[in-house]
Write a protein that holds these residues in place. Structure first.
Motif, PDB file in Angstrom:
ATOM      1  N   ASP A   1      30.882  20.572 -71.107  1.00  0.00           N
ATOM      2  CA  ASP A   1      31.539  19.572 -71.352  1.00  0.00           C
ATOM      3  C   ASP A   1      30.218  18.956 -72.464  1.00  0.00           C
ATOM      4  O   ASP A   1      29.199  18.738 -71.828  1.00  0.00           O
ATOM      5  CB  ASP A   1      32.347  18.044 -70.404  1.00  0.00           C
ATOM      6  N   ASN A   2      30.796  18.093 -73.278  1.00  0.00           N
ATOM      7  CA  ASN A   2      29.840  17.043 -74.066  1.00  0.00           C
ATOM      8  C   ASN A   2      30.160  15.567 -74.013  1.00  0.00           C
ATOM      9  O   ASN A   2      29.703  14.363 -74.431  1.00  0.00           O
ATOM     10  CB  ASN A   2      30.303  17.083 -75.884  1.00  0.00           C
ATOM     11  N   ALA A   3      31.644  15.664 -73.181  1.00  0.00           N
ATOM     12  CA  ALA A   3      32.061  14.165 -73.348  1.00  0.00           C
ATOM     13  C   ALA A   3      31.662  13.176 -72.456  1.00  0.00           C
ATOM     14  O   ALA A   3      30.682  13.507 -71.465  1.00  0.00           O
ATOM     15  CB  ALA A   3      33.449  14.103 -72.425  1.00  0.00           C
ATOM     16  N   ASP A   4      31.400  11.395 -72.149  1.00  0.00           N
ATOM     17  CA  ASP A   4      30.706  10.894 -71.980  1.00  0.00           C
ATOM     18  C   ASP A   4      30.570  11.070 -70.190  1.00  0.00           C
ATOM     19  O   ASP A   4      31.972  11.355 -70.431  1.00  0.00           O
ATOM     20  CB  ASP A   4      31.051  10.091 -72.045  1.00  0.00           C
ATOM     21  N   LEU A   5      30.089  10.849 -69.649  1.00  0.00           N
ATOM     22  CA  LEU A   5      29.995  11.082 -67.719  1.00  0.00           C
ATOM     23  C   LEU A   5      31.147   9.807 -67.828  1.00  0.00           C
ATOM     24  O   LEU A   5      31.751  10.103 -66.087  1.00  0.00           O
ATOM     25  CB  LEU A   5      28.877  11.214 -67.034  1.00  0.00           C
ATOM     26  N   ALA A   6      30.578   9.287 -68.060  1.00  0.00           N
ATOM     27  CA  ALA A   6      31.960   8.101 -67.153  1.00  0.00           C
ATOM     28  C   ALA A   6      33.292   8.236 -68.144  1.00  0.00           C
ATOM     29  O   ALA A   6      34.591   8.197 -66.994  1.00  0.00           O
ATOM     30  CB  ALA A   6      31.520   6.814 -68.579  1.00  0.00           C
ATOM     31  N   ASP A   7      33.358   9.685 -68.998  1.00  0.00           N
ATOM     32  CA  ASP A   7      35.297   9.763 -68.836  1.00  0.00           C
ATOM     33  C   ASP A   7      35.191  10.982 -67.712  1.00  0.00           C
ATOM     34  O   ASP A   7      36.626  10.850 -66.866  1.00  0.00           O
ATOM     35  CB  ASP A   7      35.501  11.095 -70.169  1.00  0.00           C
ATOM     36  N   TRP A   8      34.445  11.510 -67.090  1.00  0.00           N
ATOM     37  CA  TRP A   8      34.688  12.202 -66.282  1.00  0.00           C
ATOM     38  C   TRP A   8      34.941  11.221 -64.762  1.00  0.00           C
ATOM     39  O   TRP A   8      36.160  12.093 -63.868  1.00  0.00           O
ATOM     40  CB  TRP A   8      33.690  13.492 -65.528  1.00  0.00           C
ATOM     41  N   GLN A   9      34.419  10.455 -65.035  1.00  0.00           N
ATOM     42  CA  GLN A   9      34.002   9.548 -63.237  1.00  0.00           C
ATOM     43  C   GLN A   9      35.713   8.931 -63.612  1.00  0.00           C
ATOM     44  O   GLN A   9      36.375   9.386 -62.463  1.00  0.00           O
ATOM     45  CB  GLN A   9      33.172   8.228 -63.828  1.00  0.00           C
ATOM     46  N   SER A  10      36.458   8.726 -64.847  1.00  0.00           N
ATOM     47  CA  SER A  10      37.638   7.694 -64.830  1.00  0.00           C
ATOM     48  C   SER A  10      38.134   9.189 -64.546  1.00  0.00           C
ATOM     49  O   SER A  10      39.760   9.147 -63.881  1.00  0.00           O
ATOM     50  CB  SER A  10      38.021   7.789 -66.509  1.00  0.00           C
ATOM     51  N   TRP A  11      38.373  10.242 -65.331  1.00  0.00           N
ATOM     52  CA  TRP A  11      38.762  11.603 -64.523  1.00  0.00           C
ATOM     53  C   TRP A  11      39.241  11.878 -63.433  1.00  0.00           C
ATOM     54  O   TRP A  11      40.087  12.008 -62.328  1.00  0.00           O
ATOM     55  CB  TRP A  11      38.692  12.538 -65.112  1.00  0.00           C
ATOM     56  N   LEU A  12      37.838  11.658 -62.769  1.00  0.00           N
ATOM     57  CA  LEU A  12      38.143  12.096 -60.734  1.00  0.00           C
ATOM     58  C   LEU A  12      38.972  10.948 -60.639  1.00  0.00           C
ATOM     59  O   LEU A  12      39.163  11.612 -59.615  1.00  0.00           O
ATOM     60  CB  LEU A  12      36.180  12.241 -60.743  1.00  0.00           C
ATOM     61  N   ARG A  13      38.436   9.720 -60.675  1.00  0.00           N
ATOM     62  CA  ARG A  13      39.567   8.425 -59.565  1.00  0.00           C
ATOM     63  C   ARG A  13      41.487   9.059 -59.987  1.00  0.00           C
ATOM     64  O   ARG A  13      41.377   8.612 -59.091  1.00  0.00           O
ATOM     65  CB  ARG A  13      39.301   7.487 -60.904  1.00  0.00           C
ATOM     66  N   ALA A  14      41.072   9.332 -61.602  1.00  0.00           N
ATOM     67  CA  ALA A  14      42.723  10.106 -61.265  1.00  0.00           C
ATOM     68  C   ALA A  14      43.083  10.634 -60.595  1.00  0.00           C
ATOM     69  O   ALA A  14      43.887  10.453 -59.548  1.00  0.00           O
ATOM     70  CB  ALA A  14      43.352   9.828 -62.777  1.00  0.00           C
ATOM     71  N   ALA A  15      41.820  12.196 -60.548  1.00  0.00           N
ATOM     72  CA  ALA A  15      42.272  13.382 -60.327  1.00  0.00           C
ATOM     73  C   ALA A  15      42.227  13.448 -58.422  1.00  0.00           C
ATOM     74  O   ALA A  15      43.056  12.940 -57.916  1.00  0.00           O
ATOM     75  CB  ALA A  15      41.636  14.051 -60.841  1.00  0.00           C
ATOM     76  N   ALA A  16      41.737  12.439 -57.790  1.00  0.00           N
ATOM     77  CA  ALA A  16      41.409  12.613 -56.510  1.00  0.00           C
ATOM     78  C   ALA A  16      42.636  11.650 -55.971  1.00  0.00           C
ATOM     79  O   ALA A  16      42.458  11.389 -55.016  1.00  0.00           O
ATOM     80  CB  ALA A  16      40.055  12.247 -56.258  1.00  0.00           C
ATOM     81  N   GLY A  17      43.310  11.040 -56.673  1.00  0.00           N
ATOM     82  CA  GLY A  17      43.728   9.702 -56.136  1.00  0.00           C
ATOM     83  C   GLY A  17      43.574   8.599 -55.111  1.00  0.00           C
ATOM     84  O   GLY A  17      44.032   8.708 -54.113  1.00  0.00           O
ATOM     85  N   ALA A  18      41.726   8.521 -54.898  1.00  0.00           N
ATOM     86  CA  ALA A  18      41.563   7.783 -53.763  1.00  0.00           C
ATOM     87  C   ALA A  18      40.149   7.287 -54.679  1.00  0.00           C
ATOM     88  O   ALA A  18      39.607   8.120 -55.238  1.00  0.00           O
ATOM     89  CB  ALA A  18      41.332   7.995 -52.263  1.00  0.00           C
ATOM     90  N   ASP A  19      39.353   6.077 -54.181  1.00  0.00           N
ATOM     91  CA  ASP A  19      38.338   6.020 -54.395  1.00  0.00           C
ATOM     92  C   ASP A  19      36.918   6.445 -54.112  1.00  0.00           C
ATOM     93  O   ASP A  19      37.319   7.038 -51.970  1.00  0.00           O
ATOM     94  CB  ASP A  19      38.245   4.435 -53.767  1.00  0.00           C
ATOM     95  N   PRO A  20      36.908   7.517 -54.551  1.00  0.00           N
ATOM     96  CA  PRO A  20      35.720   8.746 -53.647  1.00  0.00           C
ATOM     97  C   PRO A  20      34.511   8.110 -53.885  1.00  0.00           C
ATOM     98  O   PRO A  20      34.041   7.232 -54.555  1.00  0.00           O
ATOM     99  CB  PRO A  20      35.731   9.692 -55.138  1.00  0.00           C
ATOM    100  N   ALA A  21      33.438   8.360 -52.870  1.00  0.00           N
ATOM    101  CA  ALA A  21      31.972   8.095 -53.138  1.00  0.00           C
ATOM    102  C   ALA A  21      31.455   8.712 -54.139  1.00  0.00           C
ATOM    103  O   ALA A  21      31.730   9.953 -54.691  1.00  0.00           O
ATOM    104  CB  ALA A  21      31.671   9.220 -51.441  1.00  0.00           C
ATOM    105  N   GLU A  22      31.063   7.409 -54.863  1.00  0.00           N
ATOM    106  CA  GLU A  22      30.300   8.479 -56.198  1.00  0.00           C
ATOM    107  C   GLU A  22      28.997   8.644 -55.594  1.00  0.00           C
ATOM    108  O   GLU A  22      27.833   7.126 -55.701  1.00  0.00           O
ATOM    109  CB  GLU A  22      30.643   7.221 -56.992  1.00  0.00           C
ATOM    110  N   TYR A  23      27.881   8.741 -56.670  1.00  0.00           N
ATOM    111  CA  TYR A  23      26.664   8.985 -56.662  1.00  0.00           C
ATOM    112  C   TYR A  23      26.370   9.045 -58.979  1.00  0.00           C
ATOM    113  O   TYR A  23      26.637   9.749 -59.330  1.00  0.00           O
ATOM    114  CB  TYR A  23      25.723  10.445 -56.336  1.00  0.00           C
TER     115      TYR A  23
END
Ligand code: SF4
Length: 905
Positions: A748-770
């Protein structure tokens, strides 16, 4: 041989993939799954299975299955309905459209995956009772050129030889066939002949595939020049005194005209070399090998068939066998390798639009004979529309109702975007399917009918050597799924044809099919299984695999045809065919400077609706790719492991780049398996030109003019999840089955912050992040107790994470504290060491592990097998292991020396 192996309590059945038709033993585990092994008593495979067949047990899940009938309501939503309502609706709409617009306004599009009984009933309904021959099949895309070539030469669609010929030949010529990947069990059989009897193997293909790895001679000819090569061979056979004059004089006609045409096309070794791009030495070696043997089998497949000159190519090959009398004799025959499990059964019942039934065509006597047998009120009197033309007619609005049964034309047809757009215009679009969703269903099906899948359905299939085998049920039906023959018969009854479709079982259908084959036959038609007409239900259930013909009164089925002539033209002679001067239908240009070749990969089948659910099969080549020669890669600025946009006049894809010497200059190769259901931009059918062969109607899938340009992605990565994920629309992705869930390879070329938001929505819980947004790295994982629930790794190509290593952790039920803590850190950790991409699917042995073994001294396939077990089951990975050994020898001459020293000692 019994239907159930008493020792194992396993059901004997047949593999649902390729035309080898391997026997399978399936032992249900009591919870919807089954243990799978090869049937040692089946004459097609004697116990062997390839990687696909071995993994059948992983494909029995119900997650993707269509479980009950559905109809789209006026608001556009699909809703569950009762079977009776669905069948009433389909019959009512068909009746209305036929009454209003005539029988030519409706069509069936069938599949080489159907059982013969399903095929028979659908063909009977459309051609005998609706009165249209608009019934065609995806086999049109697979082997229609072989059918047309057989009919022109032999007067019937007859495969003259059988698999035993592969054991008995002295020369095996593979033309346009990557048998090592596409017919692996047969290929191993050929290699056994090479090892045990010294048979020589010639591989003719524009691509140096794994099949070529074991060849005594590889001819990497220019695309579309097979006719020139075999015309040159015919001339050489004539000039070298290698003809069988008796056979030509007594059993054939048209030899002189064919030879004269061959002289025009390739009048000698030099002319053949010029026409094919081969060296004179290569051409001369091949010609000499063929001329010097009386036991040659020429096996051909999609590389020959999928061509706008496919029928001429087939006949150019057959001409050489007729000229030398090498036909229907032990170890000597032309041999069409069929792609699909029951393309041959489809041919038997008339599943193609230009056949009627039981190997009869549309001549007045044949129409009359079938009409009387079926007591058909309005039998079709002329050929229907072949696949590509059928979808063009749908696009023009001439066909208004279509019933697709067991296939995915929105992916597999050429110019697939146009085919998909055509489907949206239908007034009635019915799909009988195993799966809830695929590209064809998503193209706007109005009615979905759940069909029984492999393991649930029961009937017969015919393999490439004319062997009819039983597919048997060993599981109960999924949900409300029904056999296809039953579904079609129920619609036929509602259309008012109940008397002709009163079948109670697959055995009932088979008996009628067998009776039609023998009806007024008297040896005038090749396909005759009259001896099976009065099988009892119990005998049908126990039926052992057998070759046809199997005529009433014969002591045993006949293994071969035509050794002593007896062809099926009126004069009983074979026809030599003078092929057209070979030219490709399309020109390359400055804008489209390359040609696109398409084909299969080792561990996937068709559009992956079944193989795509096997984690084992998803390990070998998990991403859609385009293969390019190193010289072209430099010229067009694409790099190995990077991405490229591949564009034709018809569509475009974005694919991972594989740079390989196996590819010849001027050509690209891309596999056909990915669809919109499992990748964002890899539906290769959308790239393919819809040009077809004038005799067979088979499209040219191997030489579409194409351009390639680099495509840059800043970020790469992957996601793993226990449930299917909806990826962001800007992402490039490809889905692969993984143990315990679903894997997605990403770019992808989108901002990583977009992926962070996407993952939070997809995971449905607070994920552990690096997060190292400045450094371009984002990794996150959510857990359910000690198990990964969802994880995402994104970064630059260097920091994207190790897909294979993290997949192993995802598969684990419990992560240790260390593993869990360090999962996202990117630092090395025990248990995260990658074995690399999987080479041996049967034992899960990766490329890195094999390379380590080679570096440690394993210098042969046998030695690798002894250390790692790789290659010791199905053998499909042996060509790839040989390649890795050869690469190690080139990279490290000391390794080669070491091996030679060991061999000498
Ligand atoms: S070769 Fe493989 S895919 Fe083909 S029938 Fe045998 S097991 Fe199935």
């Amino acid at each position: 041989m019994t239907a159930v192996d008493p020792a194992l309590r396993a059901t004997r059945t047949t593999c649902p993939y390729c035309g080898v038709g391997c026997g399978v033993l399936a032992t249900p585990d009591g919870s919807g799954g089954a243990a799978i092994s090869g049937d040692p008593e089946h004459p097609a495979n004697f116990g062997r299975l390839c990687s696909k067949g071995s993994a059948l047990g992983e494909t029995l899940g119900l997650e993707q299955r269509l479980l009950y009938p559905m109809i789209r309501c006026s608001k556009g939503r699909m809703g569950r309905v009762a079977w009776t309502d669905a069948l009433d609706h389909v019959a009512h709409r068909f009746r209305h459209i036929i009454a209003r617009d005539g029988p030519g306004a409706v069509a069936f599009y069938l599949s080489g995956q159907l059982l013969t009984e399903d095929y028979y009933v659908a063909n009977k309904l459309m051609k005998g009772f609706i009165g249209s021959a608009n019934v065609d099949t995806n086999s049109r895309l697979c082997m229609a050129s072989s059918v047309a070539g057989h009919r022109r030469a032999f007067g019937a669609d007859t495969v003259p030889g059988c698999y035993e010929d592969l054991d008995q030949a002295d020369l095996l010529v593979l033309v346009g066939s990557n048998a090592a990947w596409c017919h692996p069990v047969l290929f191993q059989r050929m290699l056994a002949n090479k090892q045990q009897r010294g048979a020589r193997v010639v591989v003719i293909d524009p691509r140096r595939t794994d099949t070529a790895g074991d060849a005594d001679l590889f001819l990497g000819l220019k695309p579309g020049t097979d006719t020139a090569l075999f015309s040159g061979l015919l001339v050489h056979l004539a000039d070298a005194g290698a003809l069988d004059r008796n056979y030509i004089d007594n059993h054939t006609s048209g030899f002189e005209e064919a030879l004269a045409r061959a002289r025009c096309i390739a009048g000698g070794i030099g002319a053949t070399a010029l026409a094919t791009g081969l060296s004179e030495r290569e051409v001369a070696d091949f010609f000499q090998m063929f001329a010097n043997t009386s036991r040659a089998v020429t096996l051909y497949s999609q590389g020959v068939n999928q061509s706008a000159q496919g029928t001429d190519k087939v006949n150019a090959i057959i001409n050489c066998h007729l000229a030398t009398g090498q036909i229907g004799k032990p170890g000597a025959s032309p041999f069409s390798l069929t792609g699909q499990p029951n393309a041959m059964g489809g041919r038997e019942v008339g599943g193609l639009a230009n056949q009627l039934a039981a190997h009869m065509g549309f001549t007045p006597p044949e129409i009359d004979r079938v009409r009387r047998f079926w007591k058909a009120p309005r039998i079709a009197t002329h050929e229907g529309l072949k696949a590509v033309q059928m979808f063009e007619a749908i696009g023009r609005g001439e066909i208004k109702a279509l019933w697709v049964i067991g296939t995915n034309p929105a992916v597999s047809l050429p110019d697939a975007d146009a085919a998909r757009a055509a489907l949206k215009k239908l007034e009635l679009f019915v799909v009988s399917e195993n799966v809830r969703s695929n590209d064809t269903v998503s193209a706007g099906a109005h009615v979905l009918l759940p069909a029984q899948a492999w393991g649930e359905k029961s009937g017969t299939v015919t393999n490439s050597e004319r062997r009819i085998s039983r597919q048997r049920a060993f599981l109960g039906p999924a949900g409300e799924a029904k056999p296809d023959w039953w579904i079609v018969s129920e619609v036929a009854k509602r259309l008012g044809f109940g008397g002709a479709f009163d079948f109670n079982s697959a055995a009932d259908v088979f008996r009628e099919h067998a009776a039609l084959s023998a009806f007024e036959n008297n040896g005038s038609r090749d396909f005759d299984i009259g001896a099976l007409t009065s099988l009892s239900d119990a005998a049908f259930d126990a039926m052992a695999p057998g070759l046809w013909p199997n005529r009433l009164g014969d002591l045993q089925p006949q293994a071969r045809f035509f050794a002593d002539g007896g062809f099926y033209a009126n004069d009983h002679r074979a026809r030599f065919i003078a092929p057209e001067i070979p030219t490709l239908r399309t020109e390359i240009s400055a804008g489209r400077p390359l040609r696109l070749n398409t084909g299969r990969i080792r561990d996937q089948w068709h559009t992956m609706t079944r193989t795509g659910s096997s984690p084992r099969l998803g390990q070998h080549l998990p991403e859609p790719f385009v293969e390019i020669h190193p010289g072209d890669a430099i010229k067009f600025g694409v790099a190995d492991g990077g991405f490229a946009r591949v564009v034709t006049h018809y569509g475009q894809c974005i694919l991972k780049v594989t740079v390989s010497e196996r590819q010849q200059r001027g050509m690209l190769f891309a596999p056909i398996h990915w669809s919109e259901a499992n990748a964002s931009a890899a539906r290769v059918g959308a790239l393919v030109a819809p040009f077809t062969d004038p005799f067979s109607g088979q499209p040219e899938n191997k030489a579409t003019p194409v351009s390639i340009t680099p495509y840059e992605y800043v970020f790469r990565g992957f996601a793993l999840s226990r449930v299917p994920l909806e990826l962001p629309p800007h992402a490039w992705w490809a889905r692969a089955a993984v143990t315990g869930g679903y894997g997605y390879l990403l770019a992808d070329n989108a901002d990583l912050a977009d992926w962070q938001s996407w993952l939070r929505a997809a995971a449905g819980a607070d994920p552990a992040e690096y997060r190292d947004i400045a450094g371009g790295v984002f990794r996150a994982a959510s857990f359910n107790e000690d198990r990964i629930e969802t994880c995402l790794f994104m970064g630059s190509a260097r920091d994207a994470g190790d897909w294979n290593a993290v997949k192993n952790l995802f598969a684990a039920d419990k992560l240790s504290d260390d593993q869990r803590r360090m999962l996202l850190s990117g630092r090395s950790i025990d248990g995260l060491a990658s074995i690399g991409p999987i080479v041996c699917a049967c034992f899960g042995v990766g490329c890195s592990t094999i390379c380590d073994a080679i570096a440690a001294g394993a210098g042969s396939v046998a030695e690798i097998g002894a250390r790692l077990k790789a290659g010791t089951n199905c053998g499909s990975c042996i060509p790839e292991m040989k390649r890795l050994i050869a690469q190690a020898d080139v990279a490290d001459p000391a390794h080669d020396q070491h091996k030679k020293a060991l061999a000498a000692s």
